[in-house]
Design a protein around this motif. Sequence first.
Motif, mmCIF file in Angstrom:
data_model
loop_
_atom_site.group_PDB
_atom_site.id
_atom_site.type_symbol
_atom_site.label_atom_id
_atom_site.label_comp_id
_atom_site.label_asym_id
_atom_site.label_seq_id
_atom_site.Cartn_x
_atom_site.Cartn_y
_atom_site.Cartn_z
ATOM 1 N N GLN A 133 23.936 17.515 32.415
ATOM 2 C CA GLN A 133 24.687 18.416 31.546
ATOM 3 C C GLN A 133 25.587 19.340 32.360
ATOM 4 O OE1 GLN A 133 24.679 18.241 28.151
ATOM 5 N NE2 GLN A 133 26.359 19.695 28.283
ATOM 6 N N LEU A 183 18.582 10.691 25.464
ATOM 7 C CA LEU A 183 19.533 11.806 25.590
ATOM 8 C C LEU A 183 20.308 11.705 26.899
ATOM 9 C CD1 LEU A 183 20.757 14.533 24.783
ATOM 10 C CD2 LEU A 183 18.752 15.646 25.815
ATOM 11 N N PHE A 184 19.603 11.397 27.990
ATOM 12 C CA PHE A 184 20.281 11.265 29.288
ATOM 13 C C PHE A 184 21.337 10.172 29.244
ATOM 14 C CE2 PHE A 184 20.780 9.064 33.304
ATOM 15 C CZ PHE A 184 21.195 10.098 34.134
ATOM 16 N N GLU A 215 24.427 11.384 27.562
ATOM 17 C CA GLU A 215 25.146 12.283 28.470
ATOM 18 C C GLU A 215 25.891 11.484 29.537
ATOM 19 O OE1 GLU A 215 22.438 16.340 28.625
ATOM 20 O OE2 GLU A 215 21.900 14.667 29.929
ATOM 21 N N LEU A 232 13.964 11.838 25.849
ATOM 22 C CA LEU A 232 14.814 12.451 26.865
ATOM 23 C C LEU A 232 15.645 11.396 27.596
ATOM 24 C CD1 LEU A 232 12.312 15.095 28.304
ATOM 25 C CD2 LEU A 232 14.416 15.571 27.037
ATOM 26 N N TRP A 253 16.765 15.672 35.079
ATOM 27 C CA TRP A 253 17.965 14.830 35.126
ATOM 28 C C TRP A 253 18.911 15.166 33.966
ATOM 29 C CZ3 TRP A 253 20.331 11.958 38.583
ATOM 30 C CH2 TRP A 253 19.614 11.431 39.658
ATOM 31 N N CYS A 254 18.345 15.435 32.784
ATOM 32 C CA CYS A 254 19.167 15.798 31.622
ATOM 33 C C CYS A 254 19.919 17.104 31.873
ATOM 34 C CB CYS A 254 18.297 15.923 30.372
ATOM 35 S SG CYS A 254 17.710 14.347 29.700
#
Length: 264
Positions: free
Chosen positions: A245, A155-156, A159, A152, A240-241
Amino acid sequence: MHKYLEIARVYMKTQLAWRADVIFNMIFTVTKILFAYLLWGLIFRERSMVGEFTFHGILSYYIVSSFLSQLEMSRSVSGEIHERIRNGTFSKYMIVPVNVEGYFIFMELGMIAFYFVFDLLAAVVWRFVFRIEFSFASDPVAIVCGVLTAALGLLFMVELNFWLGILTLKYQGIEAFLMIKNNLMELATGSIVPLALFPEIAVGVMRCLPFYYVTYLPAMLLTGQCGDEAVTGVAVIAAWCVGMQLVLAATWKKYIRKYDGVGI
């Protein structure tokens, strides 16, 4: 989904054209571990414990954190988007039949998949070279949460770098934003000094930042520490993700109208 997996596959194969990058990436991983070995070797010469770390415990942390930090390759995303918008060729990504953000996420996934084995190999080799009594978590919950938090966190970062890149639609340069991000990352990811050695009030502040969950917490969980933060850490970085987004979607909708680039 097949289209996105194809993007990841293409970028994974593309890395074969840049073999020197693989070597340098492994050297960077090794250099960081070597630096930690020399520095902490001097510190532990006079003592057996520093905070809650033993000599082998702190080297285990550096091996895992170096591995994770080398996998975080999304820095190129913001630079790529910035350059494409400035020279009018961002249209390249707008005409492909996939979501633009999804394109960059799977581009990153392909690069990570390629470098994963080499970074892991570098970390494992130096575990034997330095004869480190490697500390690894025995709690399956901590291991699963550590892996999820790291995923994650990656991923963050994609982003975040995608968002910083599309700010070029509004601002002429994004260097100031990148500098702030990089400075916060150096401090909050614990890449220089483990945050566990900081005063508790400082660690509390770091927990409020997403970067705490990108490298530091996963490395601590995977080396058998901070077990009480395992589930909470996954929830926080997931939040946070989601929040990033929402910000990204709002920024894209507002600023993409300003783009008048030409060419493909």
